[in-house]
Design a protein around this motif. Structure first.
Motif, PDB file in Angstrom:
ATOM      1  N   VAL A 162     -12.912 -28.252  -6.292  1.00  0.00           N
ATOM      2  CA  VAL A 162     -11.917 -28.444  -5.226  1.00  0.00           C
ATOM      3  C   VAL A 162     -10.785 -29.304  -5.774  1.00  0.00           C
ATOM      4  O   VAL A 162     -10.957 -30.049  -6.712  1.00  0.00           O
ATOM      5  CB  VAL A 162     -12.531 -29.139  -3.985  1.00  0.00           C
ATOM      6  CG1 VAL A 162     -13.616 -28.285  -3.355  1.00  0.00           C
ATOM      7  CG2 VAL A 162     -13.093 -30.497  -4.347  1.00  0.00           C
ATOM      8  N   CYS A 163      -9.631 -29.174  -5.175  1.00  0.00           N
ATOM      9  CA  CYS A 163      -8.497 -29.976  -5.638  1.00  0.00           C
ATOM     10  C   CYS A 163      -7.864 -30.822  -4.554  1.00  0.00           C
ATOM     11  O   CYS A 163      -7.199 -31.791  -4.854  1.00  0.00           O
ATOM     12  CB  CYS A 163      -7.434 -29.115  -6.284  1.00  0.00           C
ATOM     13  SG  CYS A 163      -7.431 -27.406  -5.938  1.00  0.00           S
ATOM     14  N   ASP A 164      -8.043 -30.476  -3.288  1.00  0.00           N
ATOM     15  CA  ASP A 164      -7.385 -31.212  -2.209  1.00  0.00           C
ATOM     16  C   ASP A 164      -8.226 -32.408  -1.789  1.00  0.00           C
ATOM     17  O   ASP A 164      -9.380 -32.263  -1.378  1.00  0.00           O
ATOM     18  CB  ASP A 164      -7.166 -30.298  -0.996  1.00  0.00           C
ATOM     19  CG  ASP A 164      -6.076 -29.267  -1.242  1.00  0.00           C
ATOM     20  OD1 ASP A 164      -5.343 -29.429  -2.236  1.00  0.00           O
ATOM     21  OD2 ASP A 164      -5.969 -28.313  -0.453  1.00  0.00           O
ATOM     22  N   HIS A 165      -7.657 -33.592  -1.885  1.00  0.00           N
ATOM     23  CA  HIS A 165      -8.312 -34.812  -1.430  1.00  0.00           C
ATOM     24  C   HIS A 165      -7.656 -35.267  -0.132  1.00  0.00           C
ATOM     25  O   HIS A 165      -6.509 -34.950   0.133  1.00  0.00           O
ATOM     26  CB  HIS A 165      -8.199 -35.902  -2.507  1.00  0.00           C
ATOM     27  CG  HIS A 165      -9.132 -35.692  -3.655  1.00  0.00           C
ATOM     28  ND1 HIS A 165     -10.337 -36.338  -3.784  1.00  0.00           N
ATOM     29  CD2 HIS A 165      -9.042 -34.884  -4.731  1.00  0.00           C
ATOM     30  CE1 HIS A 165     -10.936 -35.952  -4.897  1.00  0.00           C
ATOM     31  NE2 HIS A 165     -10.164 -35.072  -5.490  1.00  0.00           N
ATOM     32  N   ILE A 167     -11.963 -35.543  -0.003  1.00  0.00           N
ATOM     33  CA  ILE A 167     -13.062 -34.580   0.125  1.00  0.00           C
ATOM     34  C   ILE A 167     -14.077 -35.150   1.111  1.00  0.00           C
ATOM     35  O   ILE A 167     -14.645 -36.218   0.873  1.00  0.00           O
ATOM     36  CB  ILE A 167     -13.746 -34.319  -1.231  1.00  0.00           C
ATOM     37  CG1 ILE A 167     -12.731 -33.818  -2.261  1.00  0.00           C
ATOM     38  CG2 ILE A 167     -14.866 -33.290  -1.063  1.00  0.00           C
ATOM     39  CD1 ILE A 167     -13.306 -33.704  -3.662  1.00  0.00           C
ATOM     40  N   LYS A 191      -5.978 -33.022   6.601  1.00  0.00           N
ATOM     41  CA  LYS A 191      -5.659 -32.834   5.188  1.00  0.00           C
ATOM     42  C   LYS A 191      -6.936 -32.952   4.353  1.00  0.00           C
ATOM     43  O   LYS A 191      -7.854 -33.682   4.702  1.00  0.00           O
ATOM     44  CB  LYS A 191      -4.659 -33.896   4.734  1.00  0.00           C
ATOM     45  CG  LYS A 191      -3.342 -33.863   5.488  1.00  0.00           C
ATOM     46  CD  LYS A 191      -2.455 -35.026   5.055  1.00  0.00           C
ATOM     47  CE  LYS A 191      -1.154 -35.034   5.847  1.00  0.00           C
ATOM     48  NZ  LYS A 191      -0.290 -36.179   5.478  1.00  0.00           N
ATOM     49  N   GLY A 192      -6.952 -32.251   3.217  1.00  0.00           N
ATOM     50  CA  GLY A 192      -8.068 -32.385   2.301  1.00  0.00           C
ATOM     51  C   GLY A 192      -9.033 -31.226   2.344  1.00  0.00           C
ATOM     52  O   GLY A 192      -8.695 -30.118   2.771  1.00  0.00           O
ATOM     53  N   THR A 193     -10.281 -31.493   1.915  1.00  0.00           N
ATOM     54  CA  THR A 193     -11.311 -30.467   1.763  1.00  0.00           C
ATOM     55  C   THR A 193     -12.556 -30.876   2.540  1.00  0.00           C
ATOM     56  O   THR A 193     -12.909 -32.057   2.582  1.00  0.00           O
ATOM     57  CB  THR A 193     -11.678 -30.300   0.266  1.00  0.00           C
ATOM     58  OG1 THR A 193     -10.506 -29.931  -0.461  1.00  0.00           O
ATOM     59  CG2 THR A 193     -12.754 -29.252   0.075  1.00  0.00           C
ATOM     60  N   ASP A 217      -9.901 -21.778   1.712  1.00  0.00           N
ATOM     61  CA  ASP A 217      -9.579 -22.521   0.484  1.00  0.00           C
ATOM     62  C   ASP A 217      -9.879 -24.006   0.620  1.00  0.00           C
ATOM     63  O   ASP A 217      -9.933 -24.725  -0.383  1.00  0.00           O
ATOM     64  CB  ASP A 217      -8.106 -22.324   0.114  1.00  0.00           C
ATOM     65  CG  ASP A 217      -7.165 -22.778   1.222  1.00  0.00           C
ATOM     66  OD1 ASP A 217      -7.569 -22.748   2.399  1.00  0.00           O
ATOM     67  OD2 ASP A 217      -6.021 -23.167   0.908  1.00  0.00           O
ATOM     68  N   ARG A 218     -10.119 -24.489   1.868  1.00  0.00           N
ATOM     69  CA  ARG A 218     -10.339 -25.924   2.068  1.00  0.00           C
ATOM     70  C   ARG A 218     -11.656 -26.262   2.755  1.00  0.00           C
ATOM     71  O   ARG A 218     -12.065 -27.417   2.764  1.00  0.00           O
ATOM     72  CB  ARG A 218      -9.190 -26.525   2.890  1.00  0.00           C
ATOM     73  CG  ARG A 218      -7.841 -26.418   2.221  1.00  0.00           C
ATOM     74  CD  ARG A 218      -6.802 -27.326   2.877  1.00  0.00           C
ATOM     75  NE  ARG A 218      -6.611 -27.030   4.294  1.00  0.00           N
ATOM     76  CZ  ARG A 218      -6.902 -27.889   5.271  1.00  0.00           C
ATOM     77  NH1 ARG A 218      -7.430 -29.069   4.985  1.00  0.00           N
ATOM     78  NH2 ARG A 218      -6.672 -27.558   6.542  1.00  0.00           N
ATOM     79  N   ASP A 236     -15.333 -38.238  -1.086  1.00  0.00           N
ATOM     80  CA  ASP A 236     -14.651 -39.463  -0.674  1.00  0.00           C
ATOM     81  C   ASP A 236     -15.272 -40.085   0.576  1.00  0.00           C
ATOM     82  O   ASP A 236     -15.272 -41.310   0.725  1.00  0.00           O
ATOM     83  CB  ASP A 236     -13.167 -39.161  -0.407  1.00  0.00           C
ATOM     84  CG  ASP A 236     -12.458 -38.670  -1.656  1.00  0.00           C
ATOM     85  OD1 ASP A 236     -12.469 -39.402  -2.665  1.00  0.00           O
ATOM     86  OD2 ASP A 236     -11.895 -37.558  -1.630  1.00  0.00           O
ATOM     87  N   ASN A 292      -8.152 -37.987   9.588  1.00  0.00           N
ATOM     88  CA  ASN A 292      -6.913 -38.267   8.863  1.00  0.00           C
ATOM     89  C   ASN A 292      -6.705 -39.757   8.608  1.00  0.00           C
ATOM     90  O   ASN A 292      -5.664 -40.158   8.082  1.00  0.00           O
ATOM     91  CB  ASN A 292      -5.719 -37.688   9.621  1.00  0.00           C
ATOM     92  CG  ASN A 292      -5.581 -36.182   9.422  1.00  0.00           C
ATOM     93  OD1 ASN A 292      -5.739 -35.686   8.303  1.00  0.00           O
ATOM     94  ND2 ASN A 292      -5.304 -35.456  10.490  1.00  0.00           N
TER      95      ASN A 292
END
Length: 333
Positions: A162-165, A167, A191-193, A217-218, A236, A292
């Motif tokens: 995954v790339c979006d933090h 997580i 926002k994020g995964t 994708d998320r 996270d 968030n």
């Protein structure tokens, strides 16, 4: 002290109560208690070799004559000081036994909210795994939190694609009670995964929801994961979206892993976390807003909670508190 632990979960059950049964039995044996366990054979396999095991047919009725005979025969052979039921079915089974076997002290631990609870007149003590559950049971119920085994070394993180933090990780069986449908709805505004670890009957509709909301994708359904500690070290923060819980092992595990948490209003999260990090059940907008929250803010605000968990949510603390209940009921005899 001689103790019989009785649990009547179905053989395939593998939830919090089954984990508690094994941890309690092994912990009591390590503390020098003479422990016997009666349950489905599948739940006896992980027990310490010092523990005497009584396999029974747990698919039978709680009023099954062979089951009751097994308890009576074990008591006559071993002369237990305490018979300790785990869960409502086991409690209902031993509740009438005081007239047949008046010598042992009877204790019941209740793990989930029910419409009916054991009669306090038939038990020397009733234990609840959270304060919210204790209030629902009433009648001077004692609270003993479930304990989590603390590893001396933290599990190494695993590699995540995954790339979006940030997580976020959610853990649990994919069933209605866990509220993953609401969590996925909330993540439209987050926002994020989101990673969801677990399997169950709702996997297909949850996957469809992810695709319909264009979140593939998320938001990822990982299926059953054997190494939850490794997953927790790799993300996270943790989110609990349950509609109901008796005791959230995920909350305890996350706190002991040093991870910040957002949760719906369920035990034990609503007893430990700061109130501003608790979301009303079913309030998707508030859940999204909490998700968030900046991770550093969650970490700082929950520092005291993590310290408390390190003292009170361990196996050692659970065994110490359970032994205190045992000693009190024997002393009051």
């Amino acid at each position: 002290m001689k103790v019989l632990l009785l649990m009547l979960s179905p053989p395939a059950a593998n939830g919090g109560m089954e984990k508690h049964f094994s941890d309690l039995a092994n912990g009591l044996a390590n503390a020098g208690v003479s422990v016997s366990c009666m349950s489905a054979a599948e739940h006896l396999q992980s027990l310490d070799s010092r523990i005497l095991r009584y396999p029974v047919n747990t698919n039978a009725s709680r009023y099954s004559v062979p089951l009751i005979r097994s308890i009576v025969n074990a008591q006559r052979r071993q002369k237990f000081d305490i018979i300790h039921a785990q869960g409502s079915k086991a409690a209902a089974t031993i509740q009438p036994l005081s007239a047949i076997l008046p010598t042992p002290r009877y204790i019941a631990t209740i793990h989930n909210f029910k419409s009916r609870y054991p009669s306090p007149k038939r038990f020397s003590a009733i234990i609840a795994v959270s304060h919210a559950l204790a209030r629902d049971i009433g009648q001077s119920t004692t609270v003993v939190y479930n304990g989590i085994r603390v590893d001396t070394q933290k599990a190494p993180p695993c590699t995540l694609d995954v790339c979006d933090h940030p997580i976020w990780l959610a853990v649990g069986r994919l069933v209605h009670a866990k509220g993953f449908d609401h969590l996925i709805d909330a993540f439209v505004k987050v926002k994020g995964t989101l990673l969801i670890a677990g399997d169950g009957e709702e996997r297909e509709p949850l996957q469809k929801k992810v695709e319909q909301l264009r979140l593939a994708d998320r938001v990822k359904l990982l299926g059953y994961q054997a190494q939850i500690p490794r997953l927790m070290q790799s993300v996270d923060a943790i989110v609990i979206s349950s509609r109901r819980e008796g005791f959230s092992y995920v909350c305890a595990e996350a706190l002991l892993a040093g991870k910040p948490i957002i949760s719906t209003d369920v035990p034990v999260a609503n007893e430990l976390l700061p109130p501003q990090h608790i979301c009303p059940i079913g309030d998707i907008d508030t859940l999204a807003a909490l998700l968030n929250t900046p991770i550093p803010e969650l970490e700082e605000t929950q520092a005291t909670t993590r310290d408390y968990a390190a003292r009170e949510l361990t196996i050692d603390a659970m065994i110490e508190n359970t032994l205190r209940v045992y000693q009190e009921v024997i002393r009051d005899e």
